[in-house]
Design an enzyme around this catalytic site. Structure first.
Site, short mmCIF file in Angstrom:
data_model
loop_
_atom_site.label_atom_id
_atom_site.label_comp_id
_atom_site.label_asym_id
_atom_site.label_seq_id
_atom_site.Cartn_x
_atom_site.Cartn_y
_atom_site.Cartn_z
N SER A 244 0.84 -1.12 0.13
CA SER A 244 -0.03 0.05 -0.06
C SER A 244 0.99 1.22 -0.12
O SER A 244 2.19 1.06 0.14
CB SER A 244 -0.98 -0.16 1.20
OG SER A 244 -0.27 0.54 2.27
N TYR A 246 1.28 3.20 2.16
CA TYR A 246 1.77 3.51 3.41
C TYR A 246 3.04 2.72 3.70
O TYR A 246 3.67 2.89 4.76
CB TYR A 246 0.94 3.23 4.54
CG TYR A 246 -0.25 3.96 4.20
CD1 TYR A 246 -0.77 5.28 4.44
CD2 TYR A 246 -1.47 3.09 4.01
CE1 TYR A 246 -1.84 5.88 3.86
CE2 TYR A 246 -2.88 3.68 3.60
CZ TYR A 246 -2.79 5.13 3.74
OH TYR A 246 -4.19 5.79 3.28
N LYS A 247 3.54 1.82 2.79
CA LYS A 247 4.54 1.10 2.99
C LYS A 247 5.78 1.64 2.30
O LYS A 247 5.54 2.51 1.37
CB LYS A 247 4.37 -0.48 2.56
CG LYS A 247 2.90 -0.99 3.11
CD LYS A 247 3.36 -1.18 4.56
CE LYS A 247 2.35 -1.71 5.70
NZ LYS A 247 1.03 -1.02 5.29
N ILE A 248 7.03 0.93 2.31
CA ILE A 248 8.04 1.37 1.78
C ILE A 248 8.13 1.35 0.08
O ILE A 248 8.77 1.99 -0.62
CB ILE A 248 9.61 1.03 2.27
CG1 ILE A 248 9.65 -0.60 1.84
CG2 ILE A 248 9.55 1.20 3.73
CD1 ILE A 248 10.90 -0.76 1.98
N ILE A 249 7.23 0.35 -0.25
CA ILE A 249 7.06 0.57 -1.72
C ILE A 249 5.49 0.24 -1.95
O ILE A 249 4.94 -0.79 -1.17
CB ILE A 249 7.77 -0.54 -2.86
CG1 ILE A 249 7.63 -1.97 -2.27
CG2 ILE A 249 9.43 -0.33 -2.82
CD1 ILE A 249 7.76 -3.10 -3.46
#
Ligand SMILES: Cc1ncc(COP(=O)(O)O)c(C=O)c1O
Length: 461
Positions: A244, A246-249
């Site tokens: 998502s 909100y994640k690092i990718i």
């Protein structure tokens, strides 16, 4: 209007009235060689999705006016076929592979995994994994006391009961406490690789093998991290990722499931795509016991998949930048007696976007936090003065029925203590060497002002 009643008596010699006014001339039916009533439609079809939709997407994500003008030029309705594009993963009769299948191929290659399925979220990935390994009513899944509530929630969605295992000073599932969490109902262990770190997989896998349990790795917070040289998500039976925004990718909302076993992968597909489009013959009866059951739709959108192919291609570089910054800072830090660094289960393998340590007392935590922030160091802490947080099992209120049992958070005393005592420094992947050195200097200034130095080792912490 003439209303014809079925009950109306038919008078001999009198024909019932025809519909409409007068008798239309009889025309030869097309099946008898007459003209076809409807040939070519006069309506000109427009693509279902055209320039407006593409530009709406670009506008939504903040492209500048000159970029919008260039996009409008590039995405012209005239270029689009009348029947497309339709952004569907399964496109019958189209020569180009879907973005979804391209993403899955990229994931198989990147992770060296035989099976990969793109899904709509990390939660969906976990739910499918739980069902695939047989988590269901009357079964239990062991999850860590620190992680994110989605892991435990996925077990509940599957109908099973989550059992919380305490963590150790790595903040990851404590393998030494794992066996006490098992029961005859346990079917799986689901360690989370917590916030850029890695769980201690070797003893976890050993316990799983000993008790014939499946291992589901929740890698949502640590994609690209490695444990003993192996990428997380490929060590257990199934690896689950959130991709998502909100994640690092990740570009929007997405997830990924990796699997090693063909039958488990079938079950992952069935749960995540119960429309059956994944099957070689969609409507065929089950090919074997357990292949088909009621599932849901966690299909990945083509828009997400297209962006995620690109995002996955950037992962190594992202991981490399975080690691470099993290290790540069870590290597300069001075030890003080009153502060314990987070233990790392694989120093070289962590992703390293959070640097964490535990002051000995609550009072010291508060002082260090204030002083670090004054130095400009991006420090935070989920201490007792902050609100509840879904990363600590005691605060996972949506799972309340599972928090009050003996398997609930009261057995996670280390998690409760360390989580609320920790200080975390958010590392920025774009920091230069000078930035890292300045942050390390700020941390050292504060640590040595409030603690008694115990030396500076060659590798720092
Ligand atoms: C460890 C962990 N697991 C699962 C999830 C759920 O992922 P998603 O939000 O894509 O459903 C998250 C997301 O925050 C997470 O951090």
């Amino acid at each position: 209007m003439t209303v014809i009643s079925e009950k109306r008596p038919i008078v001999p010699g009198l024909r019932p009235p025809e519909f409409g006014s007068g008798t239309p001339p009889k025309e030869e039916l097309a099946i008898h060689g007459g003209p076809r009533a409807f040939r070519q439609p006069r309506g000109q079809p427009q693509p279902k999705i055209g320039t407006d939709e593409f530009l709406a997407i670009a506008r939504r994500f903040g492209f500048q006016p000159d970029a919008m003008a260039r996009l409008r030029g590039a995405v012209s309705v005239a270029d689009l076929p009348a029947d497309g594009p339709n952004f569907a993963k399964y496109r019958v009769g189209r020569p180009a592979p879907s973005a979804g299948s391209q993403f899955e191929a990229a994931a198989r290659e990147y992770f060296g995994s035989p099976y990969a399925l793109g899904v709509s979220s990390g939660t969906g990935a976990l739910h499918a994994a739980m069902v695939a390994v047989g988590a269901g009513p009357g079964k239990e899944v062991v999850v860590p006391g620190l992680g994110f509530l989605a892991t435990a929630m996925a077990a509940v969605l599957a109908g099973a009961t989550p059992v919380f295992c305490d963590v150790d000073d790595s903040l990851q599932m404590d393998p030494e406490k794992l066996e006490a969490c098992l029961s005859p109902r346990t079917v799986a262990l689901a360690p989370t690789h917590h916030w850029g770190g890695v769980a201690d997989m070797e003893p976890i896998i050993a316990i799983a093998r000993k008790h014939k349990l499946a291992v589901i790795e929740d890698c949502a917070q640590s994609p690209g991290a490695t444990y003993h040289g192996q990428r997380v998500g490929t060590i257990g039976d199934i690896g689950c990722f959130s991709i998502s925004a909100y994640k690092i990718i990740g570009a929007g909302e997405g997830g990924l499931v990796l699997a090693k076993d063909e039958r488990q992968f079938d079950r992952i597909n069935q749960l995540a795509e119960s429309g059956g489009l994944w099957r070689p013959d969609r409507f065929a009866p089950p090919r074997y016991e357990g292949e088909l059951f009621a599932g849901t739709n966690y299909r990945m959108s083509e828009l997400e998949a297209a962006a995620d192919v690109v995002q996955l291609g950037k992962l190594d570089a992202v991981v490399g930048r975080y690691r470099q910054a993290y290790h540069r800072i870590l290597g300069q830090l001075q030890r003080v007696r009153e502060v314990r660094p987070q233990r790392l289960n694989d120093r070289a393998g962590v992703l390293g976007y959070l640097l964490r340590f535990f002051p000995r007392t609550e009072g010291l935590r508060a002082k260090l936090l204030t002083a670090l922030r004054a130095e400009g160091v991006p420090a935070s802490s989920p201490g007792p003065d902050t609100g509840p947080d879904w990363h600590f099992c005691g605060d996972m209120f949506p799972l309340r029925p599972y928090l009050t049992t003996a398997s609930g958070p009261q057995r996670c005393q280390v998690a409760a203590d360390l989580y609320h005592r920790e200080i975390r420094i958010a590392i920025d992947q774009w920091w230069t060497s000078e930035d890292c050195d300045a942050v390390a200097k700020g941390i050292n200034k504060v640590l040595t002002a409030y603690g008694a130095a115990v030396g500076h080792t060659a590798v720092g912490w």
